[in-house]
Design an enzyme around this catalytic site. Structure first.
Site, PDB file in Angstrom:
ATOM      1  N   ARG A   1       0.334  44.066  -6.738  1.00  0.00           N
ATOM      2  CA  ARG A   1       0.137  42.744  -7.307  1.00  0.00           C
ATOM      3  C   ARG A   1       1.429  42.262  -7.962  1.00  0.00           C
ATOM      4  O   ARG A   1       2.230  43.042  -8.454  1.00  0.00           O
ATOM      5  CB  ARG A   1      -0.984  42.771  -8.353  1.00  0.00           C
ATOM      6  CG  ARG A   1      -2.387  42.788  -7.732  1.00  0.00           C
ATOM      7  CD  ARG A   1      -3.467  42.758  -8.808  1.00  0.00           C
ATOM      8  NE  ARG A   1      -3.449  43.966  -9.600  1.00  0.00           N
ATOM      9  CZ  ARG A   1      -2.919  44.074 -10.802  1.00  0.00           C
ATOM     10  NH1 ARG A   1      -2.387  43.028 -11.406  1.00  0.00           N
ATOM     11  NH2 ARG A   1      -2.924  45.220 -11.442  1.00  0.00           N
TER      12      ARG A   1
ATOM     13  N   TYR B   1      -0.734  41.828   0.356  1.00  0.00           N
ATOM     14  CA  TYR B   1      -1.264  42.944  -0.431  1.00  0.00           C
ATOM     15  C   TYR B   1      -2.632  42.618  -1.042  1.00  0.00           C
ATOM     16  O   TYR B   1      -2.847  41.517  -1.563  1.00  0.00           O
ATOM     17  CB  TYR B   1      -0.284  43.344  -1.552  1.00  0.00           C
ATOM     18  CG  TYR B   1      -0.918  44.349  -2.482  1.00  0.00           C
ATOM     19  CD1 TYR B   1      -1.087  45.674  -2.082  1.00  0.00           C
ATOM     20  CD2 TYR B   1      -1.434  43.966  -3.715  1.00  0.00           C
ATOM     21  CE1 TYR B   1      -1.741  46.585  -2.897  1.00  0.00           C
ATOM     22  CE2 TYR B   1      -2.081  44.867  -4.542  1.00  0.00           C
ATOM     23  CZ  TYR B   1      -2.227  46.183  -4.125  1.00  0.00           C
ATOM     24  OH  TYR B   1      -2.878  47.076  -4.940  1.00  0.00           O
TER      25      TYR B   1
ATOM     26  N   LYS C   1      -9.713  40.154  -7.048  1.00  0.00           N
ATOM     27  CA  LYS C   1      -9.214  39.807  -8.390  1.00  0.00           C
ATOM     28  C   LYS C   1      -9.187  38.293  -8.607  1.00  0.00           C
ATOM     29  O   LYS C   1      -9.498  37.804  -9.689  1.00  0.00           O
ATOM     30  CB  LYS C   1      -7.815  40.413  -8.626  1.00  0.00           C
ATOM     31  CG  LYS C   1      -7.795  41.942  -8.546  1.00  0.00           C
ATOM     32  CD  LYS C   1      -8.748  42.535  -9.553  1.00  0.00           C
ATOM     33  CE  LYS C   1      -9.094  43.994  -9.334  1.00  0.00           C
ATOM     34  NZ  LYS C   1      -8.131  44.995  -9.645  1.00  0.00           N
TER      35      LYS C   1
ATOM     36  N   HIS D   1     -13.293  43.858 -15.433  1.00  0.00           N
ATOM     37  CA  HIS D   1     -12.567  44.842 -14.620  1.00  0.00           C
ATOM     38  C   HIS D   1     -13.144  46.224 -14.926  1.00  0.00           C
ATOM     39  O   HIS D   1     -12.513  47.031 -15.609  1.00  0.00           O
ATOM     40  CB  HIS D   1     -11.079  44.759 -14.981  1.00  0.00           C
ATOM     41  CG  HIS D   1     -10.180  45.535 -14.073  1.00  0.00           C
ATOM     42  ND1 HIS D   1      -8.912  45.945 -14.449  1.00  0.00           N
ATOM     43  CD2 HIS D   1     -10.320  45.964 -12.795  1.00  0.00           C
ATOM     44  CE1 HIS D   1      -8.329  46.581 -13.459  1.00  0.00           C
ATOM     45  NE2 HIS D   1      -9.160  46.618 -12.441  1.00  0.00           N
TER      46      HIS D   1
ATOM     47  N   SER E   1      -5.523  49.013 -14.212  1.00  0.00           N
ATOM     48  CA  SER E   1      -5.271  49.408 -12.828  1.00  0.00           C
ATOM     49  C   SER E   1      -4.640  50.802 -12.768  1.00  0.00           C
ATOM     50  O   SER E   1      -3.731  51.112 -13.538  1.00  0.00           O
ATOM     51  CB  SER E   1      -4.330  48.399 -12.173  1.00  0.00           C
ATOM     52  OG  SER E   1      -4.896  47.117 -12.241  1.00  0.00           O
TER      53      SER E   1
ATOM     54  N   CYS F   1      -5.877  53.641 -13.621  1.00  0.00           N
ATOM     55  CA  CYS F   1      -6.129  54.460 -14.814  1.00  0.00           C
ATOM     56  C   CYS F   1      -7.482  55.166 -14.770  1.00  0.00           C
ATOM     57  O   CYS F   1      -8.020  55.543 -15.808  1.00  0.00           O
ATOM     58  CB  CYS F   1      -5.994  53.619 -16.077  1.00  0.00           C
ATOM     59  SG  CYS F   1      -4.294  53.125 -16.396  1.00  0.00           S
TER      60      CYS F   1
ATOM     61  N   ASP G   1     -14.652  48.927  -9.580  1.00  0.00           N
ATOM     62  CA  ASP G   1     -13.554  48.053 -10.024  1.00  0.00           C
ATOM     63  C   ASP G   1     -14.005  46.802 -10.771  1.00  0.00           C
ATOM     64  O   ASP G   1     -13.313  46.355 -11.666  1.00  0.00           O
ATOM     65  CB  ASP G   1     -12.712  47.637  -8.809  1.00  0.00           C
ATOM     66  CG  ASP G   1     -11.324  47.132  -9.192  1.00  0.00           C
ATOM     67  OD1 ASP G   1     -10.633  47.825  -9.975  1.00  0.00           O
ATOM     68  OD2 ASP G   1     -10.920  46.046  -8.734  1.00  0.00           O
TER      69      ASP G   1
ATOM     70  N   ARG H   1      -3.156  52.659  -0.640  1.00  0.00           N
ATOM     71  CA  ARG H   1      -4.588  52.428  -0.879  1.00  0.00           C
ATOM     72  C   ARG H   1      -5.422  52.734   0.356  1.00  0.00           C
ATOM     73  O   ARG H   1      -4.914  52.754   1.477  1.00  0.00           O
ATOM     74  CB  ARG H   1      -4.807  50.960  -1.255  1.00  0.00           C
ATOM     75  CG  ARG H   1      -4.068  50.532  -2.525  1.00  0.00           C
ATOM     76  CD  ARG H   1      -5.004  50.249  -3.650  1.00  0.00           C
ATOM     77  NE  ARG H   1      -4.322  50.134  -4.938  1.00  0.00           N
ATOM     78  CZ  ARG H   1      -4.978  50.063  -6.094  1.00  0.00           C
ATOM     79  NH1 ARG H   1      -6.292  50.099  -6.121  1.00  0.00           N
ATOM     80  NH2 ARG H   1      -4.314  49.969  -7.229  1.00  0.00           N
TER      81      ARG H   1
HETATM   82  P1  GTP Z   1      -7.374  50.347  -9.609  1.00  0.00           P
HETATM   83  O1  GTP Z   1      -7.987  50.460  -8.261  1.00  0.00           O
HETATM   84  O2  GTP Z   1      -5.920  50.020  -9.557  1.00  0.00           O
HETATM   85  O3  GTP Z   1      -8.108  49.396 -10.499  1.00  0.00           O
HETATM   86  O4  GTP Z   1      -7.363  51.825 -10.259  1.00  0.00           O
HETATM   87  P2  GTP Z   1      -8.480  52.796 -10.889  1.00  0.00           P
HETATM   88  O5  GTP Z   1      -8.684  52.465 -12.329  1.00  0.00           O
HETATM   89  O6  GTP Z   1      -9.687  52.837 -10.031  1.00  0.00           O
HETATM   90  O7  GTP Z   1      -7.744  54.215 -10.893  1.00  0.00           O
HETATM   91  P3  GTP Z   1      -8.018  55.554 -10.037  1.00  0.00           P
HETATM   92  O8  GTP Z   1      -9.367  56.161 -10.323  1.00  0.00           O
HETATM   93  O9  GTP Z   1      -7.704  55.277  -8.630  1.00  0.00           O
HETATM   94  O10 GTP Z   1      -6.930  56.542 -10.647  1.00  0.00           O
HETATM   95  C1  GTP Z   1      -5.549  56.283 -10.609  1.00  0.00           C
HETATM   96  C2  GTP Z   1      -4.752  57.520 -10.856  1.00  0.00           C
HETATM   97  O11 GTP Z   1      -5.147  58.143 -12.088  1.00  0.00           O
HETATM   98  C3  GTP Z   1      -4.926  58.562  -9.756  1.00  0.00           C
HETATM   99  O12 GTP Z   1      -3.673  59.084  -9.407  1.00  0.00           O
HETATM  100  C4  GTP Z   1      -5.792  59.616 -10.390  1.00  0.00           C
HETATM  101  O13 GTP Z   1      -5.554  60.880  -9.865  1.00  0.00           O
HETATM  102  C5  GTP Z   1      -5.439  59.519 -11.877  1.00  0.00           C
HETATM  103  N1  GTP Z   1      -6.604  59.914 -12.727  1.00  0.00           N
HETATM  104  C6  GTP Z   1      -7.868  59.420 -12.617  1.00  0.00           C
HETATM  105  N2  GTP Z   1      -8.704  60.018 -13.511  1.00  0.00           N
HETATM  106  C7  GTP Z   1      -7.951  60.912 -14.202  1.00  0.00           C
HETATM  107  C8  GTP Z   1      -8.242  61.841 -15.261  1.00  0.00           C
HETATM  108  O14 GTP Z   1      -9.370  61.975 -15.754  1.00  0.00           O
HETATM  109  N3  GTP Z   1      -7.183  62.578 -15.732  1.00  0.00           N
HETATM  110  C9  GTP Z   1      -5.917  62.449 -15.218  1.00  0.00           C
HETATM  111  N4  GTP Z   1      -4.960  63.207 -15.736  1.00  0.00           N
HETATM  112  N5  GTP Z   1      -5.616  61.590 -14.197  1.00  0.00           N
HETATM  113  C10 GTP Z   1      -6.615  60.832 -13.706  1.00  0.00           C
HETATM  114  C1  SPV Z   2      -5.910  46.766  -9.374  1.00  0.00           C
HETATM  115  O1  SPV Z   2      -4.684  46.644  -9.306  1.00  0.00           O
HETATM  116  O2  SPV Z   2      -6.541  46.735 -10.464  1.00  0.00           O
HETATM  117  C2  SPV Z   2      -6.689  46.997  -8.146  1.00  0.00           C
HETATM  118  C3  SPV Z   2      -6.024  46.844  -6.871  1.00  0.00           C
HETATM  119  O3  SPV Z   2      -7.888  47.249  -8.211  1.00  0.00           O
HETATM  120  S1  SPV Z   2      -5.888  45.177  -6.434  1.00  0.00           S
HETATM  121  O4  SPV Z   2      -7.135  44.741  -5.832  1.00  0.00           O
HETATM  122  O5  SPV Z   2      -4.817  45.087  -5.485  1.00  0.00           O
HETATM  123  O6  SPV Z   2      -5.622  44.358  -7.598  1.00  0.00           O
HETATM  124 MN    MN Z   3      -8.580  47.268 -10.352  1.00  0.00          MN
END
Ligand code: GTP
Ligand code: SPV
Ligand code: MN
Length: 581
Positions: free
Chosen positions: A69, A197, A206, A226, A248, A250, A275, A364
């Protein structure tokens, strides 16, 4: 194609401006999906992955300058600048429209214009909302097919309802200098140019379900957030639902699909969404939530058998990967995957560690929710699911403890408004800088944060069985950069405490910043965490917190007279609790 005159007229008008060679109205059928795949395989937009190991899986390599983004090129063009707030870039709507017109002029010459009707949320849910995305990208269309309820059923609903969100998208020349993601909340309109993207181009996500929907939600008395939504089923078969907002990259996808540790026999996590959450008070006084999406657009790196086995299981068929690496036999590969070695990196170059990670850090997968082993049938329920708790959380190496329970709804709103997190690869720009990201909505709130906090606080009068609000941090590190908390499946231990607190029977201790688990209150037997690590992540360092609260107060002040007085008072209450403790 449709009996909807306004929609027909808008498509004609866009076609006159963009000059496409063909116009295709998407019906969402399997045949259409196959045709779109075929043409993208023929022109190289998609690359076939190993069909023996990954049937129906394809890889898209984006332009190397178009991988995340672009927050600095994303605008909320409300009539008045103050309504967009300091949290958004703003341009006068007339100026934005004129500029975008120039970009769109003739941009689809020689290309096909796709009309993509979609529904955010179950087709028959009163909470759901529809939109139409016009795009010249077949990659966007196949992604929309997985991420939304796309096609004829959505078009029929639009014809019945009348209103829909208008989204216009073109990939243009993919020139970062000519890339804009524009929102016109008062007109329920989106215009996106110059990027393919996800968050910039899949306009249902979003742009619609957060930026435009948050604006609509404010005027109509609900919330567009979110947040993931999950259900926790205990051995007695009772299910409690939780929504959780983390910025994002996290941890939302990971938490939403968690598999409990071995000691939790009979417990299950049910995934509703990973999400986005739309929620509103029901007639029973509880907060009811739906996931407006129908698929997951998730972060690939870090997804493995040990971190997120549910995700891994759903990715072995019918998945579109973007910017991952591949093995010699064309299986998808990313950093953190336990098996295989990369042969070609995300740009298709022979893998050389000197060029950085093999998969792009924001690579992704796009996959239908139905492929997730933990997907809950309740995700299709028209009325949504009732929330027991709401969790806010950020990525904070230091300071912020594992879990805090708010003292009240108001305090919970402060915990959300005061959230901060280290930046990630999900947006272009520096990674690892701590920034305030209220409710994980900094890039996504379609209006002034001051008004948004007022809106949040207002639910205290509208719902009498509000979910309890908590704050978590899975990301504390020691001086050597090692995570102090094992995270992933082990986060179940914190979820259990959160549910038990909300339903009445878990212990807690009072601290100036909120309630926290005392000794013995968290079930940690069997967890890979030492007592001293546990002590460290449950500690409240008063001096550091005083500094943090001063910073939070300054941050709230930066929204001037839009900041609700109640929120300032809540901040002062915590400040004096820290002084007198
Ligand atoms: P968006 O799709 O961008 O909104 O992201 P999201 O919030 O769904 O994040 P996602 O679950 O994909 O995690 C992103 C990164 O954080 C990955 O590399 C995970 O491995 C890492 N991660 C997720 N949960 C944990 C956790 O409990 N501990 C640690 N250390 N890392 C984590
Ligand atoms: C984020 O960045 O929080 C995502 C991926 O979930 S996107 O849909 O590209 O914004
Ligand atoms: Mn997101």
């Amino acid at each position: 194609m449709t009996s909807h005159d306004e929609l027909k007229a808008w498509v004609d008008q866009v076609a006159a401006l963009t000059q496409p060679e063909h116009i295709h109205w998407c019906d969402g059928s399997d045949q259409e999906y196959q045709d779109l795949l075929d043409r993208q395989l023929a022109d190289g937009t998609l690359i076939e992955l190993n069909q023996q190991t990954h049937p129906g899986c394809y890889l898209h390599r984006s332009d190397p300058d178009d991988v995340a983004r672009v927050e600095h090129l994303t605008y909320v063009c409300s009539e008045h600048e103050t309504d967009a707030g300091p949290n958004n870039n703003w341009m006068p709507p007339d100026k934005a429209r004129a500029m975008m017109r120039e970009h769109f002029q003739g941009c689809m010459a020689g290309r096909t214009l796709y009309v993509v009707p979609y529904c955010m949320g179950p087709i028959d849910s009163p909470i759901s909302r529809c939109g139409v995305e016009i795009t010249d990208s077949p990659y966007v269309v196949v992604n929309m097919q997985k991420m939304t309820r796309m096609g004829t059923a959505a078009l029929r609903r639009i014809e019945r309802e009348g209103t829909f969100i208008k989204g216009l998208h073109s990939t243009g020349q993919l020139d970062p200098e000519n890339r804009y993601i524009m929102h016109f909340p008062e007109d329920l309109e989106i215009q996106s140019f110059g990027s393919g993207y996800g968050g910039n181009a899949l306009l249902g996500k979003k742009c619609h379900a957060l930026r435009i929907a948050s604006h609509q939600a404010r005027t109509e008395g609900w919330l567009a957030e979110h947040m993931l939504i999950l259900g926790i089923e205990n051995p007695q078969g009772e299910v409690h639902y939780i929504a959780a907002a983390f910025p994002s990259a996290c941890g939302k996808t990971n938490l939403a699909m968690l598999i409990p540790p071995a000691e939790y026999e009979g417990w299950k996590i049910r995934t509703i969404g990973d999400d986005i959450c739309w929620m509103r008070p029901g007639e029973d006084g509880r907060m009811w939530a739906i996931n407006p999406e129908a698929g997951f657009f998730g972060v690939a790196p870090g997804t493995s058998e040990s971190t997120n086995p549910n995700a891994l299981a759903m990715l072995n068929r019918d998945t579109i990967f973007t910017n991952v690496a591949v093995t010699a036999d064309m299986q998808p590969w990313w950093e953190g995957l336990d098996e295989g070695t990369p042969a070609f990196d995300w740009q298709g170059r022979p893998y050389d560690p000197a060029n950085g990670p093999a998969a792009h850090p924001n690579s992704r997968f796009t996959v239908s929710s139905r492929q997730c082993p933990s997907y809950s049938p309740q995700a299709e329920a028209a009325q949504g699911v009732p929330l027991t708790a709401i969790i806010f959380g950020g990525r904070r190496e230091r300071l912020v403890p594992l879990v805090i329970e708010s003292e009240s709804w108001q305090h919970g709103v402060l915990l959300g408004a005061a959230m901060a997190s280290e930046t990630t690869a999900a947006a272009t720009g520096a990674v690892g800088d701590v920034r305030r990201d209220p409710m994980a909505m900094l890039p996504f709130c379609g209006y002034n944060f001051g008004d948004y906090w007022t809106h949040w606080l207002g639910f205290a009068d509208r719902a009498d069985q509000l979910p309890r609000i908590f704050h978590v941090n899975w990301f504390r590190k020691d001086e050597n950069g090692r995570f102090l908390w094992p995270g992933f499946g082990q986060n179940m231990r914190v979820l259990e405490w959160i549910i038990d607190r909300s339903t009445g029977d878990a212990g807690a201790v009072d601290t100036p910043i909120g309630k926290m688990p005392g000794q013995g209150d968290l079930r940690v037997e069997g967890a890979d965490v030492t007592l001293s690590d546990l002590e460290a992540i449950l500690q409240v360092r008063k001096d550091e917190w005083k500094t943090e609260l001063d910073e939070i107060a300054r941050y709230l002040d930066s929204y001037g007279n839009r900041t609700p007085e109640k929120l300032r008072q809540e901040c002062e209450r915590v400040q004096s609790a820290l002084e007198s403790d």
